[in-house]
Design a protein around this motif. Structure first.
Motif, mmCIF file in Angstrom:
data_model
loop_
_atom_site.group_PDB
_atom_site.id
_atom_site.type_symbol
_atom_site.label_atom_id
_atom_site.label_comp_id
_atom_site.label_asym_id
_atom_site.label_seq_id
_atom_site.Cartn_x
_atom_site.Cartn_y
_atom_site.Cartn_z
ATOM 1 N N ASP A 292 -0.885 -1.521 -2.087
ATOM 2 C CA ASP A 292 -0.786 -1.519 -0.629
ATOM 3 C C ASP A 292 -1.523 -0.288 -0.095
ATOM 4 O O ASP A 292 -0.961 0.807 -0.031
ATOM 5 C CB ASP A 292 0.683 -1.497 -0.209
ATOM 6 C CG ASP A 292 0.882 -1.726 1.285
ATOM 7 O OD1 ASP A 292 -0.026 -1.388 2.068
ATOM 8 O OD2 ASP A 292 1.958 -2.227 1.670
ATOM 9 N N GLU A 293 -2.780 -0.473 0.279
ATOM 10 C CA GLU A 293 -3.606 0.635 0.762
ATOM 11 C C GLU A 293 -3.005 1.281 2.011
ATOM 12 O O GLU A 293 -3.019 2.505 2.162
ATOM 13 C CB GLU A 293 -5.017 0.130 1.073
ATOM 14 C CG GLU A 293 -5.835 -0.264 -0.141
ATOM 15 C CD GLU A 293 -6.535 0.920 -0.778
ATOM 16 O OE1 GLU A 293 -6.363 2.047 -0.272
ATOM 17 O OE2 GLU A 293 -7.245 0.712 -1.778
ATOM 18 N N LYS A 294 -2.479 0.461 2.901
ATOM 19 C CA LYS A 294 -1.913 0.986 4.146
ATOM 20 C C LYS A 294 -0.731 1.900 3.858
ATOM 21 O O LYS A 294 -0.608 2.980 4.450
ATOM 22 C CB LYS A 294 -1.485 -0.170 5.050
ATOM 23 C CG LYS A 294 -0.963 0.276 6.405
ATOM 24 C CD LYS A 294 -0.618 -0.921 7.282
ATOM 25 C CE LYS A 294 -0.083 -0.465 8.641
ATOM 26 N NZ LYS A 294 0.264 -1.633 9.507
ATOM 27 N N ARG A 295 0.136 1.472 2.953
ATOM 28 C CA ARG A 295 1.299 2.294 2.614
ATOM 29 C C ARG A 295 0.857 3.611 1.987
ATOM 30 O O ARG A 295 1.383 4.680 2.332
ATOM 31 C CB ARG A 295 2.219 1.539 1.655
ATOM 32 C CG ARG A 295 3.353 2.403 1.095
ATOM 33 C CD ARG A 295 4.210 1.617 0.129
ATOM 34 N NE ARG A 295 5.102 0.711 0.835
ATOM 35 C CZ ARG A 295 5.647 -0.372 0.297
ATOM 36 N NH1 ARG A 295 5.353 -0.695 -0.952
ATOM 37 N NH2 ARG A 295 6.466 -1.127 0.990
ATOM 38 N N LEU A 296 -0.097 3.546 1.065
ATOM 39 C CA LEU A 296 -0.549 4.767 0.407
ATOM 40 C C LEU A 296 -1.153 5.739 1.417
ATOM 41 O O LEU A 296 -0.880 6.946 1.375
ATOM 42 C CB LEU A 296 -1.570 4.444 -0.678
ATOM 43 C CG LEU A 296 -2.056 5.662 -1.471
ATOM 44 C CD1 LEU A 296 -0.933 6.239 -2.322
ATOM 45 C CD2 LEU A 296 -3.247 5.321 -2.350
#
Length: 285
Positions: free
Chosen positions: A262-266
């Motif tokens: 999850d790029e957004k979460r990272l």
């Protein structure tokens, strides 16, 4: 010739060391922030059925920040002082390197469950059978201690003055393995994903309290477990969720994550880490 690879740091597991090795020296890092420099001081060469094999011994000489390594690669010097050519060679390689380096520690030493010989916990790993002799003398699994990854106590644990979760999980493995633990070397293959616990320790203990203790340990170790290659996407997603509670550790290690679920979460976690550092907030996790 320069060889670049990564290898698990264990026991206990604390992450993946990134290693750059030449004929005469090597550099190691756990976070691509600082590099520990070693020089070769001895090499043994033996003959076996496959031909020549050898063990190389290194001695630690100094630690350099990544920015310093970049300067050395460009100028061959640091603070006006000429740098040993062995270090310059490594630094020049690191400037254009992509992380993480490939993992090659396919040989794994597992403690087995005495009831069915199934893998219980991973003790050690290496990249060649020639390194089996480097294995620690005791067949035991160690948890990363509370001094490194403190795990918050529940109110009941505080009242009962329980030992740290880390230690209790370690004792779970020890008691299950028995007084004379059985262990075995395996050469891992891509078709064995379901047979070996992906978190390097069994997660189902047949007891809700033990399961909970194990999960609390895994969740706290998440920023370091995310360095593991080959994790299924859903498993990685859960680890990223757990790692979000420890933003500064994620910031330290994220360059060595082979995949991101999850790029957004990272990115949100990394923003939180920058905010906490800039406001002098809690820097302990």
């Amino acid at each position: 010739m320069i060889k670049a690879y990564s290898q698990r740091l264990m026991p206990p597991y604390s992450g993946f060391a990134q290693i750059v090795e030449s004929e005469t020296a090597r550099a190691l890092t756990l976070d691509v922030r600082s590099w520990e420099i070693h020089f070769l001081y001895d090499a043994e060469v033996n003959l076996n059925k496959a031909g020549q094999t050898g063990r190389r011994r290194f001695i630690r000489v100094q630690t350099l920040e990544h920015e310093a390594m970049c300067t050395i690669a460009e100028t061959g010097s640091l603070h006006g002082t000429a740098i040993d050519e062995r270090i310059v060679q490594l630094a020049e390689f690191l400037v254009g390197a992509e992380y993480p380096f490939p993992s090659d520690d396919l040989y794994e030493y597992w403690i087995l469950d005495p009831k069915d010989d199934s893998p219980l916990a991973l003790v050690f790993s290496c990249n060649t059978p020639d390194n089996f002799s480097n294995f620690p003398t005791k067949t035991e699994w160690k948890a990363l201690p509370a001094a490194v990854i403190p795990i918050e106590y529940t109110e009941a644990e505080k009242q009962n003055k329980n030992p740290p979760v880390n230690y209790r999980v370690e004792q779970m493995v020890t008691k299950t393995a028995g007084y004379f633990p059985k262990a075995k070397w395996f050469k891992r293959g891509s078709d064995e994903v379901d047979y070996f616990p992906p978190m390097m320790i069994r997660e189902e203990w047949g007891d809700e309290q033990k399961n909970n203790l194990c999960q609390r340990y895994i969740q706290r170790l998440a920023p370091r477990l995310l360095m593991l290659p080959g994790l299924e996407l859903e498993c990685r997603r859960k680890l990223e969720s757990s790692a979000g509670k420890h933003a500064l550790e994620v910031e330290r290690f994220h360059k060595l994550y082979p995949e991101i679920a999850d790029e957004k979460r990272l990115n949100t976690i990394l923003v939180e880490a920058r905010i906490r550092r800039s406001t002098n907030g809690d820097l302990s996790q």
